[in-house]
Design a protein around this motif. Structure first.
Motif, mmCIF file in Angstrom:
data_model
loop_
_atom_site.group_PDB
_atom_site.id
_atom_site.type_symbol
_atom_site.label_atom_id
_atom_site.label_comp_id
_atom_site.label_asym_id
_atom_site.label_seq_id
_atom_site.Cartn_x
_atom_site.Cartn_y
_atom_site.Cartn_z
ATOM 1 N N HIS A 90 0.828 -1.205 0.000
ATOM 2 C CA HIS A 90 0.000 0.000 0.000
ATOM 3 C C HIS A 90 0.868 1.263 0.000
ATOM 4 N N ASN A 104 5.879 -0.055 -4.480
ATOM 5 C CA ASN A 104 5.659 -0.321 -5.903
ATOM 6 C C ASN A 104 6.461 -1.486 -6.449
ATOM 7 N N ASN A 122 -5.158 -1.985 -4.462
ATOM 8 C CA ASN A 122 -4.889 -0.594 -4.061
ATOM 9 C C ASN A 122 -5.746 0.387 -4.841
ATOM 10 N N TYR A 123 -5.888 0.145 -6.122
ATOM 11 C CA TYR A 123 -6.675 1.082 -6.911
ATOM 12 C C TYR A 123 -8.149 0.684 -6.954
ATOM 13 N N THR A 127 -10.363 2.474 -4.108
ATOM 14 C CA THR A 127 -10.992 3.691 -4.625
ATOM 15 C C THR A 127 -12.503 3.485 -4.741
ATOM 16 N N ARG A 267 -13.899 14.414 -1.197
ATOM 17 C CA ARG A 267 -13.064 13.551 -0.378
ATOM 18 C C ARG A 267 -13.810 13.155 0.898
ATOM 19 N N PRO A 304 -5.372 4.185 3.880
ATOM 20 C CA PRO A 304 -4.708 2.943 3.472
ATOM 21 C C PRO A 304 -3.181 3.046 3.407
ATOM 22 N N ASP A 305 -2.664 4.263 3.394
ATOM 23 C CA ASP A 305 -1.211 4.409 3.276
ATOM 24 C C ASP A 305 -0.537 4.766 4.593
ATOM 25 N N GLY B 305 -3.817 5.291 -10.684
ATOM 26 C CA GLY B 305 -5.085 4.662 -10.335
ATOM 27 C C GLY B 305 -6.087 5.704 -9.898
ATOM 28 N N CYS B 306 -6.156 5.937 -8.596
ATOM 29 C CA CYS B 306 -7.265 6.693 -8.010
ATOM 30 C C CYS B 306 -7.214 8.191 -8.287
ATOM 31 N N MET B 308 -6.162 10.391 -6.392
ATOM 32 C CA MET B 308 -6.476 11.148 -5.187
ATOM 33 C C MET B 308 -5.573 10.770 -4.010
ATOM 34 N N GLY B 309 -4.412 10.225 -4.310
ATOM 35 C CA GLY B 309 -3.446 9.989 -3.240
ATOM 36 C C GLY B 309 -3.729 8.782 -2.381
ATOM 37 N N ILE B 310 -4.537 7.851 -2.891
ATOM 38 C CA ILE B 310 -4.909 6.696 -2.077
ATOM 39 C C ILE B 310 -4.100 5.459 -2.444
ATOM 40 N N CYS B 311 -4.042 5.172 -3.734
ATOM 41 C CA CYS B 311 -3.655 3.815 -4.130
ATOM 42 C C CYS B 311 -2.161 3.653 -4.376
ATOM 43 N N ASN B 312 -1.425 4.745 -4.478
ATOM 44 C CA ASN B 312 0.026 4.657 -4.610
ATOM 45 C C ASN B 312 0.495 4.148 -5.975
ATOM 46 N N THR B 313 -0.415 3.941 -6.912
ATOM 47 C CA THR B 313 -0.018 3.399 -8.212
ATOM 48 C C THR B 313 0.923 4.355 -8.942
ATOM 49 N N CYS B 314 0.712 5.666 -8.755
ATOM 50 C CA CYS B 314 1.497 6.639 -9.519
ATOM 51 C C CYS B 314 2.807 7.019 -8.830
ATOM 52 N N ILE B 327 -2.702 17.443 -0.263
ATOM 53 C CA ILE B 327 -3.581 16.999 0.817
ATOM 54 C C ILE B 327 -3.068 17.504 2.156
ATOM 55 N N ARG B 340 3.819 10.703 -4.875
ATOM 56 C CA ARG B 340 2.608 10.366 -5.615
ATOM 57 C C ARG B 340 2.288 11.526 -6.544
#
Lengths: 415, 354
Positions: A90, A104, A122-123, A127, A267, A304-305, B305-306, B308-314, B327, B340
């Protein structure tokens, strides 16, 4: 965002969101050596247990060694997947700037490739939490877990599919992102799916080679004992992960949403949906560690992070905020929450009852899963009891009930 | 045996290093590390460390720098340092002389906490600030403050090689108390007749060259700067003066190395500067939008992904510059950190590994 949820004005909702944001800011400002020490300690424990477990299994022809080895390896795999893998992936520890704990790139000891998990979990799941049709964790494409999923005769097998999913959970998670229930229509989609399937195959092959070929071969005469020990450890991890994860969003009281309801969320509204869609588990410190702190599912879905071992510390504040804004905070002991999940799996196997059916029939439906759930609930209760709860579980009466308007689907059955 | 394919298959997916390091942190294969074996303080504002690198260390050329990682309050911090030792160090050790400055988290940590037995991480050596092969006929080494370390490495290397050409060594420090390698430079100058050492002190009335760098000082260095291969390392002011003098004389610019301290404070968050996408070799003017949008506007397709700073994909590695988290409002200017893209806006120039 449920349009039919007028319990908060938009000003109240924003104030509620700001209070949660303040918790997040406070924790982030406080992150430091304690968090690094914690995760490093858990990793050392996991690696130690793994080495010890595999070592003991080499002498697996001796029953005590087999039992101890299998237990150590099971705990190691649970820690690896839950408190370490899930949380590290996460990005909870990215701020440590340690490449070994980079969210990652981290890879875990389970069939699902980390990259696919990062996307599907995660996504997609975090989300679109509990949005029917978007969150694939609702039923994993094979189960009916929400009244909003239209019933089909196929779902009569819901309890059987759920049992199979629990037994084979790591493989269920591994094919999760392949969307096996939805055939891609474009060539690019097919291409992408076959690449993903290849990744899953490579991961499964490496996992199988290690647990079911190399370690058993290495043990020589202990081959069958090591094989059985490794299989048992994987199975234990599967059952445990399934139990904890299904308690995160499916105990009674959790709410699902439609895509329309979640459109153009702020949000604060997103936070609101996360709380309504998640449920916590009560238990002792060791229980929370073994659950990867997913027992604090509400806090995890809000933040989540943030390092998961912080959830316990902030849970009192989150709960206080929820109480002040009249938002239900769903929590309970594992045996109770899991029983209610099993109940839902069985109940949703059947089609929604038409209102003209009498009270007797409805009661029969509600009671139907009880013989199934009771022995399991008793077992789980004993397991959790061994781990000594540090805080007494809250009684049912003190828990605010969700506003009826938020659960239109459930009303059909429970009313 | 420990690093065989079998061991890797057994340790899948974490890799055998993740188990070995719990017992023997220096024997990992995938990372370079070093153990601190010696600590001494030449001056009150510096620490000199002797490092014994792990077996996978392949050495470096004099003048290059390495990233040194230490863990401070749980967080791994990496800073570039130019080792000061000779390329030909017999036992393969590295010598780091780290000068502290008030905002320097890593330098102060090393000065105050480094002890024999401490393990640090190393990156592969980098940098083109090196002596050519074969060696030039004449060498002029100019340095200021902590910039002495890479040219010290060059000087020691040349001395070890029995270099017979002329070497001019011009060095600046605030005062003799803060000057590094004084004893060794005097000793080397006595032993090597072709070496001329000139030192300037910018504060106080100590013996030595007066004032700041200029033509007079060059003469004191005893080497004709028009024909010498020149290497300069020090603060930006010194480098600018050297460059100006070389330009005035119509000479080819000297080799230069500089380490500037990161800017620590920002009062305003106006959209200025440029965003450098290093991997795709593109640059865009900072529009003040989150970096994910800026990257997309520049035609890139970062993983995300999201939004919005949630999923960490970026999450992407930022190699330079400062970003503000939209944020939390927090500013972050560390080099080499994961950010992110979807919730970070650049504050001034930013470079991304994207």
């Amino acid at each position: 965002m449920p349009s039919a949820a007028p319990i908060l004005t938009s000003d109240q909702l924003e104030a509620f969101g700001a209070e949660l944001e303040a918790i997040r800011t406070r924790v982030i400002a406080d992150l430091g050596e304690r968090d690094a020490d914690y995760i490093n300690k858990v990793i050392r424990a996991q690696r130690g247990l793994e080495v010890a477990g595999r070592g003991l299994l080499m002498a697996g022809f001796l029953p005590p060694a087999w039992l101890a080895g299998t237990a150590a390896l099971s705990v190691s795999k649970i820690l690896d997947n839950m408190e370490i893998g899930h949380n590290v992936m996460h990005g909870q520890y990215d701020w440590l700037k340690d490449p070994r704990l980079d969210g990652n790139t981290f890879e875990w000891d389970t069939a699902c490739p980390g990259d696919q998990w990062r996307h599907s979990h995660n996504y997609v799941h975090h989300t679109h939490t509990n949005i029917v049709g978007k969150d694939r964790d609702i039923g994993y494409g094979i189960l009916r877990m929400s009244e909003q999923q239209p019933w089909r005769p196929y779902y009569l097998g819901n309890p059987i599919y759920a049992t199979l999913l629990a037994l084979l959970f790591q493989y269920g998670v591994a094919v999760h992102d392949l969307e096996t229930d939805q055939m891609p229509t474009t060539e690019a989609g097919l291409q992408q799916r076959s690449e993903m399937a290849l990744e899953v195959w490579r991961k499964v092959r490496a996992q199988t080679l290690k647990d079911y070929i190399l370690f058993p071969l290495l043990s020589g005469p202990s081959f069958p004992f090591v094989l059985a020990g490794n299989a048992t450890a994987n199975l234990t991890r599967n059952l445990w992960a399934f139990t904890i994860i299904f308690c995160g969003h499916f105990p009674s009281g959790t709410v699902e949403f439609t895509e329309q309801e979640a459109e153009n969320e702020t949000r604060a509204q997103w936070y609101y949906r996360q709380i309504l869609g998640s449920a916590n588990l009560t238990g002792g410190e060791l229980f929370h560690i073994m659950a990867g702190n997913l027992s604090h599912q509400i806090e995890h879905h809000l933040f989540p992070d943030l390092p998961a071992h912080r959830y316990a510390e902030i849970s009192a504040d989150v709960r206080d905020i929820c109480e002040r804004y009249g938002i239900p905070y769903n929590t309970g002991p594992l045996h109770k929450q899991f029983a209610s999940v099993v109940g839902r799996i069985c109940r949703l196997a059947l089609p929604p009852l038409p209102p003209q059916l009498g009270r007797v029939a409805r009661r029969a439906v509600r009671l139907a899963p009880a013989p199934l759930t009771r022995p399991l609930a008793g077992f789980v209760h004993k397991m959790v009891g061994l781990m000594k709860p540090s805080t007494p579980p809250r009684t049912e009466t003190s828990r605010p009930q969700p506003p009826a308007v938020l659960t239109p689907g459930r009303e059909l059955i429970a009313a | 045996m420990l690093h065989s394919n079998l061991a890797e298959a057994l340790a899948y997916p974490h890799g055998i290093d993740r188990y070995i390091e719990l017992v023997r942190p220096l024997q990992v294969k995938g990372e370079m590390r070093a153990e601190v074996t010696g600590v001494h303080h030449q001056t009150a504002k510096s620490v000199t460390l002797t490092l014994a690198p792990s077996e996978n260390w392949r050495g470096l050329r004099a003048g290059q720098f390495v990233g040194v990682s230490v863990v401070i309050d749980g967080v791994r911090e990496t800073r570039p340092y130019s080792p000061a030792g000779s390329e030909h160090e017999r036992n393969g050790t590295l010598e780091l002389t780290v000068s502290t400055h008030p905002e320097g988290k890593v330098s102060r940590h090393l000065r105050d906490q480094a002890q024999p037995g401490m393990i640090v991480g190393l990156t592969a050596p980098q940098g083109q600030f090196v002596l050519p092969d074969p060696r030039p006929e004449r060498v002029l080494l100019i340095s200021g403050g902590s910039g002495i370390t890479p040219v010290m490495a060059m000087l020691r290397t040349l001395c070890d090689e029995g270099y017979s050409g002329e070497i001019g060594f011009l060095n600046y420090a605030r005062s003799p108390q803060l000057a590094l390698y004084s004893g060794e430079l005097a000793q080397l100058a006595r032993r090597h007749h072709s070496l001329h050492v000139a030192r300037g002190f910018t504060q106080g009335r100590a013996q030595g060259l007066k004032g700041r760098f200029g033509r007079k000082h060059l003469r004191a260095a005893g080497v004709d700067h028009r024909t010498a291969a020149t290497y300069v390392c020090g603060p930006p002011t010194l480098i600018e003066s050297v460059r100006a003098l070389w330009a005035a004389d119509g000479l080819k610019q000297p080799a230069v190395e500089t380490f500037t301290a990161p800017v620590q404070r920002f009062e305003t968050v106006a959209a200025t500067g440029a965003v450098h996408f290093l991997a795709s070799e593109r640059t865009a003017t900072n529009t003040g939008l989150p970096l994910l949008e800026q990257a997309e506007d520049a035609g890139l397709r970062p993983n995300h992904g999201c939004r919005m700073g949630i999923c960490n994909t970026c999450a992407t590695r930022k190699t330079e510059g400062t970003v503000r988290n939209i944020i939390t409002g927090a500013l972050s200017s560390a080099c080499d950190e994961q950010i992110r893209l979807c919730v970070c806006v650049p504050v001034g120039d930013v470079a991304l590994d994207l």
